[in-house]
Design a protein around this motif. Sequence first.
Motif, mmCIF file in Angstrom:
data_model
loop_
_atom_site.group_PDB
_atom_site.id
_atom_site.type_symbol
_atom_site.label_atom_id
_atom_site.label_comp_id
_atom_site.label_asym_id
_atom_site.label_seq_id
_atom_site.Cartn_x
_atom_site.Cartn_y
_atom_site.Cartn_z
ATOM 1 N N LYS A 35 10.238 20.959 -21.206
ATOM 2 C CA LYS A 35 9.771 20.684 -19.849
ATOM 3 C C LYS A 35 10.649 19.603 -19.210
ATOM 4 C CE LYS A 35 4.860 21.924 -19.986
ATOM 5 N NZ LYS A 35 4.923 22.775 -18.776
ATOM 6 N N VAL A 36 11.071 19.839 -17.975
ATOM 7 C CA VAL A 36 11.837 18.875 -17.196
ATOM 8 C C VAL A 36 11.095 18.667 -15.883
ATOM 9 C CG1 VAL A 36 14.008 18.363 -16.045
ATOM 10 C CG2 VAL A 36 14.015 19.564 -18.242
ATOM 11 N N ASN A 37 10.574 17.460 -15.709
ATOM 12 C CA ASN A 37 9.774 17.145 -14.520
ATOM 13 C C ASN A 37 8.625 18.140 -14.331
ATOM 14 O OD1 ASN A 37 11.429 14.935 -13.915
ATOM 15 N ND2 ASN A 37 12.811 16.201 -12.679
ATOM 16 N N TRP A 89 32.331 4.486 -28.745
ATOM 17 C CA TRP A 89 31.749 4.506 -27.408
ATOM 18 C C TRP A 89 31.123 5.876 -27.163
ATOM 19 C CZ3 TRP A 89 31.310 0.633 -23.850
ATOM 20 C CH2 TRP A 89 32.053 -0.526 -24.083
ATOM 21 N N GLU A 90 29.858 5.881 -26.825
ATOM 22 C CA GLU A 90 29.177 7.130 -26.478
ATOM 23 C C GLU A 90 28.781 7.072 -25.001
ATOM 24 O OE1 GLU A 90 25.736 10.085 -28.238
ATOM 25 O OE2 GLU A 90 25.445 7.921 -28.401
ATOM 26 N N THR A 91 29.289 8.031 -24.238
ATOM 27 C CA THR A 91 29.000 8.121 -22.809
ATOM 28 C C THR A 91 28.089 9.312 -22.570
ATOM 29 O OG1 THR A 91 31.194 7.212 -22.312
ATOM 30 C CG2 THR A 91 29.998 8.266 -20.509
ATOM 31 N N THR A 92 26.927 9.066 -22.007
ATOM 32 C CA THR A 92 25.937 10.114 -21.753
ATOM 33 C C THR A 92 25.610 10.137 -20.269
ATOM 34 O OG1 THR A 92 24.984 9.792 -23.950
ATOM 35 C CG2 THR A 92 23.664 11.014 -22.347
ATOM 36 N N ILE A 93 25.677 11.319 -19.665
ATOM 37 C CA ILE A 93 25.369 11.496 -18.249
ATOM 38 C C ILE A 93 24.236 12.505 -18.127
ATOM 39 C CG2 ILE A 93 26.258 12.044 -15.958
ATOM 40 C CD1 ILE A 93 29.039 11.509 -16.940
ATOM 41 N N ASN A 94 23.122 12.077 -17.564
ATOM 42 C CA ASN A 94 21.982 12.948 -17.292
ATOM 43 C C ASN A 94 21.876 13.149 -15.785
ATOM 44 O OD1 ASN A 94 20.130 13.592 -19.774
ATOM 45 N ND2 ASN A 94 20.845 11.497 -20.079
ATOM 46 N N SER A 95 21.957 14.407 -15.345
ATOM 47 C CA SER A 95 21.897 14.729 -13.922
ATOM 48 C C SER A 95 20.712 15.640 -13.646
ATOM 49 C CB SER A 95 23.193 15.416 -13.460
ATOM 50 O OG SER A 95 24.308 14.569 -13.666
ATOM 51 N N PHE A 96 19.957 15.295 -12.608
ATOM 52 C CA PHE A 96 18.799 16.080 -12.179
ATOM 53 C C PHE A 96 19.096 16.653 -10.797
ATOM 54 C CE2 PHE A 96 17.415 12.845 -15.115
ATOM 55 C CZ PHE A 96 16.526 13.510 -15.953
ATOM 56 N N LEU A 97 18.973 17.970 -10.656
ATOM 57 C CA LEU A 97 19.338 18.678 -9.431
ATOM 58 C C LEU A 97 18.076 19.095 -8.688
ATOM 59 C CD1 LEU A 97 22.057 21.005 -11.035
ATOM 60 C CD2 LEU A 97 22.215 18.577 -10.446
ATOM 61 N N ASP A 98 18.039 18.794 -7.386
ATOM 62 C CA ASP A 98 16.851 19.055 -6.582
ATOM 63 C C ASP A 98 17.240 19.715 -5.256
ATOM 64 O OD1 ASP A 98 15.079 17.708 -8.435
ATOM 65 O OD2 ASP A 98 15.926 15.819 -7.690
ATOM 66 N N ASP A 99 16.198 20.124 -4.535
ATOM 67 C CA ASP A 99 16.320 20.598 -3.149
ATOM 68 C C ASP A 99 17.316 21.749 -3.026
ATOM 69 O OD1 ASP A 99 15.851 20.786 -0.462
ATOM 70 O OD2 ASP A 99 17.117 19.074 0.085
ATOM 71 N N TYR A 100 17.071 22.823 -3.767
ATOM 72 C CA TYR A 100 17.919 24.023 -3.647
ATOM 73 C C TYR A 100 17.611 24.724 -2.326
ATOM 74 C CZ TYR A 100 20.126 24.208 -8.258
ATOM 75 O OH TYR A 100 20.915 23.969 -9.355
ATOM 76 N N ARG A 101 18.683 24.992 -1.564
ATOM 77 C CA ARG A 101 18.560 25.735 -0.313
ATOM 78 C C ARG A 101 19.729 26.695 -0.178
ATOM 79 N NH1 ARG A 101 18.529 21.322 4.073
ATOM 80 N NH2 ARG A 101 18.970 19.831 2.399
ATOM 81 N N PRO A 102 19.521 27.844 0.454
ATOM 82 C CA PRO A 102 20.623 28.810 0.584
ATOM 83 C C PRO A 102 21.611 28.389 1.667
ATOM 84 C CG PRO A 102 18.638 29.664 1.621
ATOM 85 C CD PRO A 102 18.245 28.385 0.972
#
Length: 473
Positions: free
Chosen positions: A285-287, A350-363
């Motif tokens: 589950k994500v959000n 060195w550990e680099t972690t990027i978490n991206s959350f994508l919202d507001d999908y519109r055509p």
Amino acid sequence: MEKKQGFFSALKDEVVRGLSPSRSRATSPARSGSPMSGLLRRKKHSNHAQLTALQPEPLIGRSGSLRPVMEGPDPDGGEIGESKRVGSGLGQWMRGQLSRAPSVSSMAQNNRRSDLRLLLGVMGAPLAPLHVSTSDPLPQLSIKDTPIETSSAQYILQQYTAASGGQKLQNSIKNAYAMGKVRMVASEFETATKVMKTRNATRSAESGGFVLWQMNPDMWYVELAVGSSKVHAGCNGKLVWRHTPWQGAHTAKGPVRPLRRALQGLDPRSTASMFADARCIGERKVNGEDCFILKLCADPLTLKARSEGPAEIIRHVLFGYFSQKTGLLVHMEDSHLTRIQSNGGDAVYWETTINSFLDDYRPVEGIMIAHSGRSVVTLFRFGEMAMSHTKTKMEEAWTIEEVAFNVPGLSMDCFIPPADLRSETIMSEACELPHDERGKGGGIAAAVHRAKVAALEKEHSANGNSMSWKMEI
């Protein structure tokens, strides 16, 4: 109380007689705006200069000159510029007072510049783990003699392609343009003994914008301006390059790879190609939304090609979370681990972690585009000795203002690398790690980017511009 009132009233009178607050605000380097705002204010400044030239000569002589007023003490003890100003008694008195203790405003400005450099170095233009080409066809769904993890991933990608607008429509796109706004902040720094959080992160955030151009096959260009700095990066289909104010123009190690920012809901065709060889490893589950998880790992040959000298890229893993309800990509996480072997010392990781959350999908012209999102970046350093780890947390929020496809007039000339780009200026990804570690033992500075990094370190040492996030305890 009478002494304090007399002191401040005298200081106020001296400032009124000797300095112009409006002139200080207009010409102060710390208050300079973006290049675009400077262009918009050019006419206003030219009129102001003409009016200033009409002022009586005694006023100009009393304030010193029309040069920018330095906000804080001069580290060299001299005046701004090559010649010293005459009649600047107030400036000399202020330097005498400030020399008794460090300037808080100067330290804050240096820390802000260091934070911005770290933000842009890590979050400005990161690349995807693998090379993919939009001209390569997507794999067909196959069940026979195919592991269930692979066939499930292929099915999920077919649903994603259909939800994003369909393969036929995506294949008709020859180029694309996107423009958006960003806000970045270094929000937290942690050591083995304490955690330091940025106070009032909203006010400390740096605002800016970016423009992204893409064109088949495998060409892209991004320009990101945040605060007073600007980062350019691009790919002409054969090499990836980047230009920063502190490193100049340089090419990236390893194969040609897409821009990660394009995969954040702006380019569904490249996103599907990126996960073409992924495996489905489960659900999560994500959000509050059920998602399938696709996992992709960079192959050893790619990792070796991206390594340089004492900096070795050990692994780079990308996870994509696709909504079971809409089929769209709603979360993306990638993590890569770098091992740095300093001369005569233990290895540091060195550990680099990027978490991206994508919202507001519109055509947009039939293509589903994520019009907003946020990323959380974590830099984790460990391995030197017990209780010596550090962790830096950075955050970015973005919104998309404009998107267009098949823009007329866009040609290959728009993706030509900079003229000052030379073949020997090849930079490892480890060069964007904080300077404390890269300069240790001369490892990366000597093996990766000898001339420019050495000159940069010397310049920053002379100016007292040290990193605000100290990586050593």
